[in-house]
Scaffold this motif. Structure first.
Motif, PDB file in Angstrom:
ATOM      1  N   THR A  15     127.381 -83.717 -86.662  1.00  0.00           N
ATOM      2  CA  THR A  15     127.544 -84.693 -85.588  1.00  0.00           C
ATOM      3  C   THR A  15     127.177 -84.068 -84.250  1.00  0.00           C
ATOM      4  O   THR A  15     126.432 -84.664 -83.448  1.00  0.00           O
ATOM      5  CB  THR A  15     128.996 -85.188 -85.554  1.00  0.00           C
ATOM      6  N   ILE A  16     127.701 -82.890 -84.022  1.00  0.00           N
ATOM      7  CA  ILE A  16     127.403 -82.246 -82.740  1.00  0.00           C
ATOM      8  C   ILE A  16     125.909 -82.015 -82.596  1.00  0.00           C
ATOM      9  O   ILE A  16     125.288 -82.326 -81.574  1.00  0.00           O
ATOM     10  CB  ILE A  16     128.182 -80.913 -82.637  1.00  0.00           C
ATOM     11  N   MET A  17     125.305 -81.541 -83.654  1.00  0.00           N
ATOM     12  CA  MET A  17     123.878 -81.261 -83.629  1.00  0.00           C
ATOM     13  C   MET A  17     123.075 -82.545 -83.379  1.00  0.00           C
ATOM     14  O   MET A  17     122.146 -82.592 -82.583  1.00  0.00           O
ATOM     15  CB  MET A  17     123.479 -80.667 -84.976  1.00  0.00           C
ATOM     16  N   PHE A  18     123.543 -83.602 -84.040  1.00  0.00           N
ATOM     17  CA  PHE A  18     122.856 -84.888 -83.891  1.00  0.00           C
ATOM     18  C   PHE A  18     122.904 -85.343 -82.440  1.00  0.00           C
ATOM     19  O   PHE A  18     121.882 -85.702 -81.848  1.00  0.00           O
ATOM     20  CB  PHE A  18     123.544 -85.918 -84.802  1.00  0.00           C
ATOM     21  N   PHE A  19     124.077 -85.304 -81.824  1.00  0.00           N
ATOM     22  CA  PHE A  19     124.168 -85.842 -80.474  1.00  0.00           C
ATOM     23  C   PHE A  19     123.564 -84.918 -79.441  1.00  0.00           C
ATOM     24  O   PHE A  19     123.089 -85.392 -78.405  1.00  0.00           O
ATOM     25  CB  PHE A  19     125.617 -86.217 -80.143  1.00  0.00           C
TER      26      PHE A  19
ATOM     27  N   ILE C  15     124.171 -72.481 -84.644  1.00  0.00           N
ATOM     28  CA  ILE C  15     123.506 -73.792 -84.586  1.00  0.00           C
ATOM     29  C   ILE C  15     123.870 -74.516 -83.292  1.00  0.00           C
ATOM     30  O   ILE C  15     123.002 -74.989 -82.550  1.00  0.00           O
ATOM     31  CB  ILE C  15     123.883 -74.634 -85.810  1.00  0.00           C
ATOM     32  N   VAL C  16     125.145 -74.597 -83.000  1.00  0.00           N
ATOM     33  CA  VAL C  16     125.567 -75.382 -81.843  1.00  0.00           C
ATOM     34  C   VAL C  16     125.019 -74.762 -80.564  1.00  0.00           C
ATOM     35  O   VAL C  16     124.425 -75.451 -79.720  1.00  0.00           O
ATOM     36  CB  VAL C  16     127.114 -75.471 -81.806  1.00  0.00           C
ATOM     37  N   ILE C  17     125.189 -73.450 -80.416  1.00  0.00           N
ATOM     38  CA  ILE C  17     124.770 -72.805 -79.168  1.00  0.00           C
ATOM     39  C   ILE C  17     123.275 -72.968 -78.975  1.00  0.00           C
ATOM     40  O   ILE C  17     122.799 -73.394 -77.910  1.00  0.00           O
ATOM     41  CB  ILE C  17     125.168 -71.321 -79.176  1.00  0.00           C
ATOM     42  N   PHE C  18     122.508 -72.679 -80.042  1.00  0.00           N
ATOM     43  CA  PHE C  18     121.055 -72.712 -79.838  1.00  0.00           C
ATOM     44  C   PHE C  18     120.516 -74.147 -79.777  1.00  0.00           C
ATOM     45  O   PHE C  18     119.506 -74.405 -79.143  1.00  0.00           O
ATOM     46  CB  PHE C  18     120.347 -71.883 -80.903  1.00  0.00           C
ATOM     47  N   SER C  19     121.237 -75.070 -80.395  1.00  0.00           N
ATOM     48  CA  SER C  19     120.847 -76.479 -80.215  1.00  0.00           C
ATOM     49  C   SER C  19     120.926 -76.843 -78.751  1.00  0.00           C
ATOM     50  O   SER C  19     120.013 -77.435 -78.174  1.00  0.00           O
ATOM     51  CB  SER C  19     121.772 -77.399 -80.995  1.00  0.00           C
ATOM     52  N   ILE C  20     122.081 -76.523 -78.172  1.00  0.00           N
ATOM     53  CA  ILE C  20     122.258 -76.874 -76.758  1.00  0.00           C
ATOM     54  C   ILE C  20     121.215 -76.168 -75.911  1.00  0.00           C
ATOM     55  O   ILE C  20     120.611 -76.774 -75.013  1.00  0.00           O
ATOM     56  CB  ILE C  20     123.699 -76.525 -76.327  1.00  0.00           C
ATOM     57  N   LEU C  21     120.968 -74.915 -76.213  1.00  0.00           N
ATOM     58  CA  LEU C  21     119.954 -74.192 -75.437  1.00  0.00           C
ATOM     59  C   LEU C  21     118.576 -74.825 -75.616  1.00  0.00           C
ATOM     60  O   LEU C  21     117.796 -74.915 -74.674  1.00  0.00           O
ATOM     61  CB  LEU C  21     119.921 -72.719 -75.863  1.00  0.00           C
TER      62      LEU C  21
END
Lengths: 105, 636, 169
Positions: A15-19, C15-21
């Motif tokens: 979900t986080i990745m999607f948004f 995943i989360v950190i580099f997605s945001i980056l």
């Protein structure tokens, strides 16, 4: 069987990745970065499929196959998208999405 | 048996199409020849039809049969109410076939000379053929709706021909006037047709006029403002007839219609189209006889129109206008004769006389108009005071004009005498007041016709710019032919041919009426002789002594002015203007308002389609999220 | 904390950190690189779930193919040192808001539902099984999607060539 990590963790992650991908799609100006955001969205969906498959129905392989197909579609989509982007770049010497407003009123 | 009669109607139509579409590709004279040849064929066919109808097959036990020569179902409303197109052969339609084709043929031949070298020669012949087609279709109509169709068609062709010189504003105005006035009258006609067919359930003449039919045998019981609906229907139908036949007060278009070429006036506005109203009343006569109020109206309108027009005719200077008012007067005669007629045998004398007068009038009035055309052709003026002493220059025209004048004045043995005499007899036996009016009109007719005759051919000799010369052969031959008709048409035994119930009866000249009518005609001629044979100041003195009356008559009793006052001052100002205002501001305004609001709204919201992909995506995503929010948390 | 949990959290964090980056970096080449890390970490998750073949495809196709394609196109259309212009706050703020709202909504729904994992052991999938399934048209066979995807790839290939080809005019 996969132990230790509940399904909801995977789902929250995707979900986080999607948004994050959605956010990128909405704010980035460069067409290529928008394409990257789309890849993020697709990837989050892949994780969902795989997690459902592995944790809820480990004896089947549907989720995995759909992931394979999504990857194939993503590859096709990326190649076509990049062809389009290059074409646009040739025409207007820019890939800024805000400059592509030919189809307005 | 009579199925070939459809060709009498169709030949002029084909000629019209031929000339109308391809006429301009050939020399003008080709159109004239084609038109005349086509009409000659139709004429021969008509003569043939008349011969075999009257002398061979038409009569069964001394009663003329009504024969449907040709019929085709055209429009079907219900099983009983349907509209056919066809050919009805009976005494009046056959007589009208003869009249129409003869006069039309003469007009065709005459026009080849009269309009030689005019611009629009082909157009003229196309319109003339169209008119002939329409008129023939009208007279052979098997049902009232077919009649109405052709009725409008003759109106159109009359409009086209009056406006032939469309560069002249007066011609354009005249054609519009003719069309609008007759159209207005036809409104009544149409309502009458609808009333009649609604209550009787048929359009068909044979059914309508059959003694046991739905109109006569079992008349509809409905009433409206004290009169039966049948009376209303017949009055309204008569209104249409009055418009076409230029009866008071719908006559105002006829004098103006003289703007058209003279052969057109002879054909349409003297001999054929204007008698369509008489023909209509005659065709529906068995119904009229059952509604005395309508018939009374016909008689009085006819009588009044004849007197009214005769008085005006005495004061006019334009020779064609004199003839136009004379036409109106004579048609009034016919209407009056129909109005005083009874049904069957000697009672139906008025009917027979009316048809007889229609027949003879066609000859001498067409002749008068064609002579007037020849005179105008020679003098290049329509006005009597530009003419005088022409008898040496135009010998043939002179003789034929004299014959026509004698015929219309009712001097025996010319045609007019016989028919007019029958009308007077019929009026005498019916209503003394009508008889006196018609008697006076007979004198006036003789007076104004010979005023014209003496004024043109005698009187003082004018200095013409170039010597008037006789018209070419193509014009004089029709004159001679029609003059023969005007001389001998009176000897046709009409009571043996055309009667109200199609049975034969004997007539005798009633000398007690005939002699006074000859006397008053001679008196009229004598007055005209005194006043106009030599230039005198008697006319001025007479005019002066009748100052107000003369002026009123000269200005046609201000009927035109009255119409103008009613239309322009009252209808335009007090009805049309508010309606126009309402239309412009309320109806159009609301429509404009809607379009304005739409326009403004679209102008405001078109920015939403910005072409910015991310805006769309933003709206989409937020919409999806908000919908999800609503359906998951708020809607449960 | 089991090793599975640890590895999962590690990959998740990456995943989360580099997605945001990826979506915030102003240098486009760096963004592409961050995307590569995300994809590699995703492949790690697949390894964790014992989908070795899938992980290999993820690495080969995504990390190896698509990212390289993206980097190529970046090099064709941009300068390496170029710093991307950023959108205004009027654009970022609502987008962030709606993204956070959506994520919160989804997570709250996920947390409300109690997923029960399957129990019992299964053989790890092997490549042979995958290959047989792909060309099998019986139950659990994927011959039709396989064919469809083949046609799609062909069409995409032709389309890409046509689109990117230099025009004659």
């Amino acid at each position: 069987m996969f132990e230790g990590v509940p399904l909801s963790w995977f789902l929250i992650l995707s979900t986080i990745m999607f948004f994050v991908g959605v956010y990128g799609f909405l704010v980035r100006k460069n067409l290529i970065t928008i394409l990257m955001s789309i890849e993020l969205i697709l990837n989050s969906v892949c994780i969902n499929f795989v997690a459902f498959n592995k944790i809820l129905y480990p004896e089947h392989m549907e989720g995995m196959f759909f992931t394979i197909f999504i990857i194939a579609v993503a590859a096709a989509e990326a190649s076509v998208a990049i062809a389009i982007i290059i074409n646009i770049y040739r025409r207007i010497a820019s890939i800024d999405v805000e400059k592509m407003d030919k189809m307005k009123y | 048996m009579f199925s070939y009669t459809i060709w009498i109607v169709l030949i002029p139509l084909f000629v019209f199409l031929l000339i109308g579409f391809w006429g301009h590709k050939f020399k003008p004279v080709v159109s004239g020849i084609v038109g005349s040849a086509g009409l000659f064929t139709a004429w021969i066919l008509s003569i043939f039809t008349a011969y075999i109808y009257f002398f061979d097959v038409g009569k069964v036990d001394d009663v003329y049969q009504q024969i449907i020569g040709y019929n085709v179902l055209w429009l079907r409303f219900t099983d009983t109410l349907q509209i056919d197109l066809g050919v009805l052969i009976d005494p009046i339609s056959v007589m009208m076939l003869i009249v129409v084709t003869t006069v039309s043929l003469m007009a065709h031949i005459y026009s080849t000379g009269y309009l030689k070298g005019e611009k629009g020669f082909q157009r003229y012949y196309a319109c003339l053929s169209l008119f002939t087609f329409s008129m023939l279709g009208l007279v052979v109509a098997t049902n009232i709706f077919q009649m109405y169709i052709f009725w409008e068609l003759v109106g159109v062709s009359s409009y086209l021909l009056i406006g032939f010189y469309y560069e002249r504003p007066s011609a354009v105005a005249a054609s519009k006037k003719a069309f609008i006035v007759t159209r207005f009258a036809d409104l009544g006609f149409l309502i009458g047709i609808l009333l009649l067919s609604y209550y009787t359930g048929t359009f068909d003449f044979l059914t309508l006029t059959s003694p046991t039919g739905p109109a006569i045998g079992t008349p509809p019981a409905a009433t409206f403002i004290g009169m039966s609906v049948l009376t209303w229907a017949m009055i309204l139908i008569f209104m249409g007839g009055a418009g076409k036949s230029a009866m008071f007060p719908l006559h105002i278009w006829l004098p103006d219609a003289m703007e058209g070429p003279t052969p057109v006036s002879a054909l349409i506005h003297a001999a054929t189209m204007v008698v369509a109203g008489v023909f209509l009343v005659a065709r529906l006569f068995p119904i009229y006889i059952t509604v005395p109020i309508a018939l009374q109206l016909v008689a009085w309108v006819g009588a009044f129109s004849s007197l009214f027009a005769a008085i005006i005719a005495c004061t006019q200077h334009d020779i064609k206008r004199v003839l136009a008012y004379s036409t109106m007067s004579q048609i009034g005669y016919m209407m009056c004769a129909l109005g005083v007629s009874g049904m069957g045998g000697h009672e139906g004398l008025g009917y027979m006389a009316s048809m007889f007068h229609l027949f003879t009038h066609a000859f001498f009035k067409a002749l008068l108009f064609l002579c007037a055309g020849a005179i105008i052709h020679a003098v290049h003026s329509n006005y009597m005071y530009d003419m005088g002493g022409l008898r040496k220059n135009l010998p043939i025209t002179h003789i034929t004009f004299l014959i026509a004048c004698l015929a219309i004045a009712g001097i025996p043995p010319f045609a007019g005498f016989f028919s007019k005499d029958e009308i007077l007899v019929a009026a005498y036996h019916h209503d003394t007041a009508l008889f006196i009016i018609e008697y006076v009109v007979a004198g006036l007719t003789a007076f104004y016709m010979f005023r014209l005759y003496f004024g043109i051919f005698w009187g003082k000799k004018q200095d013409y710019q170039h010597t008037p010369h006789e018209a070419p052969k193509s014009m004089t031959i029709p004159l001679i032919f029609l003059a023969l008709g005007a001389m001998f048409a009176g000897f046709v035994p009409f009571s043996k041919l055309v009667t109200s119930d199609r049975q034969l009866f004997e007539i005798h000249t009633e000398w007690i009426i005939a002699i006074p009518s000859i006397v008053i005609a001679i008196v009229g001629i004598g007055v005209a002789w005194v006043m106009y044979i030599k230039p005198t100041d008697i006319p001025q003195k007479v005019a002066h002594s009748l100052h107000g009356f003369y002026r009123a008559a000269y200005h046609k009793f201000y009927v035109d002015e009255l119409y103008l006052f009613i239309t322009k001052k009252i209808i335009f100002n007090h009805i049309s203007k508010p309606v126009a205002w309402f239309d412009r501001h309320i109806v159009d305004g609301s429509m404009n308002g809607i379009s304005f609001v739409t326009n403004q709204a679209s102008d405001k919201i078109k920015g939403f389609q910005s072409g910015q992909l991310q805006q769309y995506a933003m709206v989409f995503v937020s919409g999806a999220v908000i919908l999800a929010l609503i359906f998951i948390y708020l809607w449960t | 904390m089991t090793s599975n949990q640890f590895m999962f959290l590690l990959f998740s964090a990456v995943i989360v950190i580099f997605s945001i980056l990826t979506v915030t970096s102003r240098r486009i080449l760096r963004a592409a690189t961050f995307l590569l890390f995300v994809l590699v970490a995703t492949a790690g998750l697949y390894f964790l779930l014992k989908y070795n073949y899938l992980a290999a495809i993820q690495l080969a196709l995504y990390a190896g193919g698509i990212v390289v394609l993206i980097i190529f196109s970046i090099l064709l259309t941009s300068h390496i040192n170029e710093r991307l212009p950023t959108s205004g706050l009027m654009k970022k703020l609502p987008a962030a808001l709606i993204a956070i709202l959506g994520a919160a909504l989804c997570i709250s729904v996920i947390l409300q539902y109690n997923f029960i994992g399957a129990v019992g052991t299964t053989e790890p999938t092997n490549v042979k099984l995958i290959g047989e399934s792909l060309i099998n048209y019986g139950k659990y066979g994927y011959a039709l999607p396989f064919e469809v995807i083949s046609v799609l790839l062909l069409a995409a290939m032709i389309g890409a060539i046509i689109l990117a080809k230099k025009r004659k005019d």
